[in-house]
Design a protein around this motif. Sequence first.
Motif, mmCIF file in Angstrom:
data_model
loop_
_atom_site.group_PDB
_atom_site.id
_atom_site.type_symbol
_atom_site.label_atom_id
_atom_site.label_comp_id
_atom_site.label_asym_id
_atom_site.label_seq_id
_atom_site.Cartn_x
_atom_site.Cartn_y
_atom_site.Cartn_z
ATOM 1 N N GLN A 64 0.846 -1.186 0.000
ATOM 2 C CA GLN A 64 0.000 0.000 0.000
ATOM 3 C C GLN A 64 0.886 1.241 0.000
ATOM 4 O O GLN A 64 2.003 1.220 0.509
ATOM 5 C CB GLN A 64 -0.914 0.002 1.224
ATOM 6 C CG GLN A 64 -1.886 1.172 1.283
ATOM 7 C CD GLN A 64 -2.802 1.253 0.074
ATOM 8 O OE1 GLN A 64 -2.441 1.863 -0.931
ATOM 9 N NE2 GLN A 64 -3.968 0.633 0.174
ATOM 10 N N THR A 65 0.390 2.314 -0.590
ATOM 11 C CA THR A 65 1.129 3.568 -0.627
ATOM 12 C C THR A 65 0.362 4.652 0.122
ATOM 13 O O THR A 65 -0.866 4.604 0.226
ATOM 14 C CB THR A 65 1.383 4.017 -2.077
ATOM 15 O OG1 THR A 65 0.140 4.026 -2.800
ATOM 16 C CG2 THR A 65 2.366 3.102 -2.762
ATOM 17 N N TYR A 66 1.111 5.635 0.642
ATOM 18 C CA TYR A 66 0.537 6.717 1.436
ATOM 19 C C TYR A 66 1.186 8.037 1.014
ATOM 20 O O TYR A 66 2.146 8.056 0.235
ATOM 21 C CB TYR A 66 0.758 6.454 2.931
ATOM 22 C CG TYR A 66 0.115 5.188 3.420
ATOM 23 C CD1 TYR A 66 -1.158 5.211 3.979
ATOM 24 C CD2 TYR A 66 0.774 3.959 3.287
ATOM 25 C CE1 TYR A 66 -1.750 4.028 4.420
ATOM 26 C CE2 TYR A 66 0.176 2.778 3.720
ATOM 27 C CZ TYR A 66 -1.085 2.827 4.276
ATOM 28 O OH TYR A 66 -1.684 1.667 4.697
ATOM 29 N N ILE A 67 0.666 9.136 1.528
ATOM 30 C CA ILE A 67 1.154 10.456 1.165
ATOM 31 C C ILE A 67 2.160 10.936 2.201
ATOM 32 O O ILE A 67 1.834 11.058 3.385
ATOM 33 C CB ILE A 67 -0.002 11.462 1.048
ATOM 34 C CG1 ILE A 67 -1.006 10.986 -0.005
ATOM 35 C CG2 ILE A 67 0.520 12.861 0.693
ATOM 36 C CD1 ILE A 67 -2.290 11.775 -0.018
ATOM 37 N N THR A 82 5.570 9.797 -2.241
ATOM 38 C CA THR A 82 4.960 8.501 -1.946
ATOM 39 C C THR A 82 5.683 7.791 -0.808
ATOM 40 O O THR A 82 6.910 7.654 -0.828
ATOM 41 C CB THR A 82 4.996 7.591 -3.190
ATOM 42 O OG1 THR A 82 4.441 8.290 -4.309
ATOM 43 C CG2 THR A 82 4.205 6.315 -2.953
ATOM 44 N N ILE A 83 4.911 7.341 0.178
ATOM 45 C CA ILE A 83 5.420 6.463 1.230
ATOM 46 C C ILE A 83 4.952 5.050 0.922
ATOM 47 O O ILE A 83 3.771 4.820 0.649
ATOM 48 C CB ILE A 83 4.910 6.893 2.618
ATOM 49 C CG1 ILE A 83 5.622 8.170 3.070
ATOM 50 C CG2 ILE A 83 5.126 5.783 3.653
ATOM 51 C CD1 ILE A 83 5.137 8.702 4.401
ATOM 52 N N TYR A 84 5.878 4.097 0.944
ATOM 53 C CA TYR A 84 5.557 2.691 0.704
ATOM 54 C C TYR A 84 5.513 1.948 2.033
ATOM 55 O O TYR A 84 6.450 2.042 2.831
ATOM 56 C CB TYR A 84 6.607 2.042 -0.199
ATOM 57 C CG TYR A 84 6.657 2.614 -1.602
ATOM 58 C CD1 TYR A 84 5.867 2.090 -2.616
ATOM 59 C CD2 TYR A 84 7.488 3.697 -1.887
ATOM 60 C CE1 TYR A 84 5.909 2.621 -3.900
ATOM 61 C CE2 TYR A 84 7.541 4.230 -3.164
ATOM 62 C CZ TYR A 84 6.746 3.687 -4.158
ATOM 63 O OH TYR A 84 6.791 4.223 -5.426
ATOM 64 N N ASP A 85 4.438 1.217 2.256
ATOM 65 C CA ASP A 85 4.328 0.417 3.469
ATOM 66 C C ASP A 85 5.485 -0.578 3.520
ATOM 67 O O ASP A 85 5.711 -1.339 2.576
ATOM 68 C CB ASP A 85 2.985 -0.335 3.476
ATOM 69 C CG ASP A 85 2.709 -1.025 4.798
ATOM 70 O OD1 ASP A 85 3.496 -0.823 5.747
ATOM 71 O OD2 ASP A 85 1.707 -1.755 4.882
ATOM 72 N N GLY A 86 6.227 -0.545 4.626
ATOM 73 C CA GLY A 86 7.363 -1.443 4.792
ATOM 74 C C GLY A 86 8.708 -0.768 4.620
ATOM 75 O O GLY A 86 9.737 -1.353 4.970
ATOM 76 N N LEU A 87 8.731 0.468 4.089
ATOM 77 C CA LEU A 87 9.988 1.193 3.917
ATOM 78 C C LEU A 87 10.061 2.352 4.905
ATOM 79 O O LEU A 87 9.047 2.998 5.190
ATOM 80 C CB LEU A 87 10.120 1.740 2.491
ATOM 81 C CG LEU A 87 10.158 0.716 1.353
ATOM 82 C CD1 LEU A 87 10.403 1.426 0.022
ATOM 83 C CD2 LEU A 87 11.224 -0.350 1.587
ATOM 84 N N ASP A 88 11.250 2.646 5.411
ATOM 85 C CA ASP A 88 11.435 3.748 6.346
ATOM 86 C C ASP A 88 12.166 4.915 5.681
ATOM 87 O O ASP A 88 12.829 5.708 6.340
ATOM 88 C CB ASP A 88 12.170 3.299 7.605
ATOM 89 C CG ASP A 88 13.547 2.724 7.304
ATOM 90 O OD1 ASP A 88 13.918 2.624 6.112
ATOM 91 O OD2 ASP A 88 14.253 2.362 8.265
ATOM 92 N N TYR A 89 12.054 5.019 4.378
ATOM 93 C CA TYR A 89 12.620 6.127 3.628
ATOM 94 C C TYR A 89 11.725 6.389 2.414
ATOM 95 O O TYR A 89 10.845 5.577 2.070
ATOM 96 C CB TYR A 89 14.050 5.817 3.169
ATOM 97 C CG TYR A 89 14.164 4.562 2.334
ATOM 98 C CD1 TYR A 89 13.987 4.588 0.943
ATOM 99 C CD2 TYR A 89 14.429 3.333 2.933
ATOM 100 C CE1 TYR A 89 14.073 3.434 0.183
ATOM 101 C CE2 TYR A 89 14.524 2.174 2.175
ATOM 102 C CZ TYR A 89 14.343 2.229 0.804
ATOM 103 O OH TYR A 89 14.426 1.092 0.060
ATOM 104 N N VAL A 90 11.929 7.522 1.773
ATOM 105 C CA VAL A 90 11.153 7.873 0.587
ATOM 106 C C VAL A 90 12.113 8.413 -0.480
ATOM 107 O O VAL A 90 13.274 8.719 -0.202
ATOM 108 C CB VAL A 90 10.071 8.936 0.884
ATOM 109 C CG1 VAL A 90 9.095 8.442 1.935
ATOM 110 C CG2 VAL A 90 10.716 10.251 1.329
#
Length: 434
Positions: A77-80, A95-103
């Motif tokens: 899932q993606t977030y803002i 875009t923020i990707y679920d599971g990543l701690d960077y953008v």
Amino acid sequence: MHSLTVFLTIGLLYKTEGLDVKLSFCRFQCHDTCQASVEKSNPNGVVTPPGDYYWRDFYGVIPPDAYPLGPSTQFPQTYIGFVYDPSHNGTFATTIYDGLDYVYNANNGNTTKISKHMQILCTKSPEKMQWFNITKESYKTLTGQGYTVVKAGLHRNTLGKVNFHFIVKTDNCHVTYAGVVNSFSAKLEFALIDGTYQTSDTFQWLMYKKGNDSSDHKSKKSETTSKSFFSHHYEYQIRPDSIIPKFYKKISIGSCSLTCTNEDNAKNDKIKKNVKLLSSMAYFWQPDGLVNKNLSLPSGLDYNDRVSYIGQATLFSLNVFDVGTSDSKETTINYGNSNIAGNSVFQVLGSNFQDKFQWVNTTTADFPKIDKDKLIPGGMFSNGTDTYVCRNIDDRYGTYYPGSARVVQSGTYCHSFFGPEDKFQVLVFNQEKK
């Protein structure tokens, strides 16, 4: 508390078509929450809606009130995200990707990897957030109906022009991406999960509707335990003339019934064990125009006996994203011997759990002893200087001035209305307070 029933069906099918052999794997998994779990999903306690939308500091774990970009079946899932990008002199939505701690922030033909000073768009009124294809004519119509665009800061480009940002999204290969534009005719720039750069001429603008919910947009909480589920259907087709199987993926929607506990419990347990995450769920940043003074964290009274609040803004003239004093109309940040008013895109610190925060006395010499995970991050300078929320006290009059504790090589000083001080207070999250 509800009991948990696990619902899982696995099937493996074999079939032949001529010389082809197909292997199918089907998995059905319940996906949505049984009830509107966001009401109870904050480990700190029940949350009062702070406004139509707000921003939380982001540390790699998606908060339960985050506003998703894609459909529920999208994975990941993606977030803002809202990030400060010093390489491009401003703040941006990405875009923020679920599971990543960077953008990755895409701008001016390239992408920048960012791993700190990130925020994520949250709301407890998702029914008010809507996406529109916008023209100049439809924009006037929508604003006349009470809709307002969601802002994402601003930046100063290489020509010195200040560009205000509006959040937009686009779909590419079944994934939804976020970015910013500053005009109706602009091109959307966005980054894929691997940081590669892409553009799009087609996108939708994010808007929200102020005021009371209309009858056709009210959030409806289910009283039943009925849930939707998604299924993944994978087919591997093996041909004699190829050693590489083809991969197919189909998604279908169905329904199932079960009883369950709050699905955020596992995430909450992770948050509870991490002071920084727990702290980030106890406060939020309110955008200008949506500031609720009842939920804003006060820092004291100034020399005019006015209540001071903690604001956060970008000073594009100095390429600084920092905290200072806010009166809900603007944010003033101290720099050198000057107090500079922040731009019209600013935020005010707020909390539903103000009793969990306290002002702690410290000095330039003692500041390194404080647990940084308990401090509230203020922002950053383009040279990498981190800042935290602090305040200076004028003992003569009992007045307080919120400011920025800037961590530099010569020592940390609190910069507020009267400049830097070596004796000050920092805002600390107290996990033990109930």
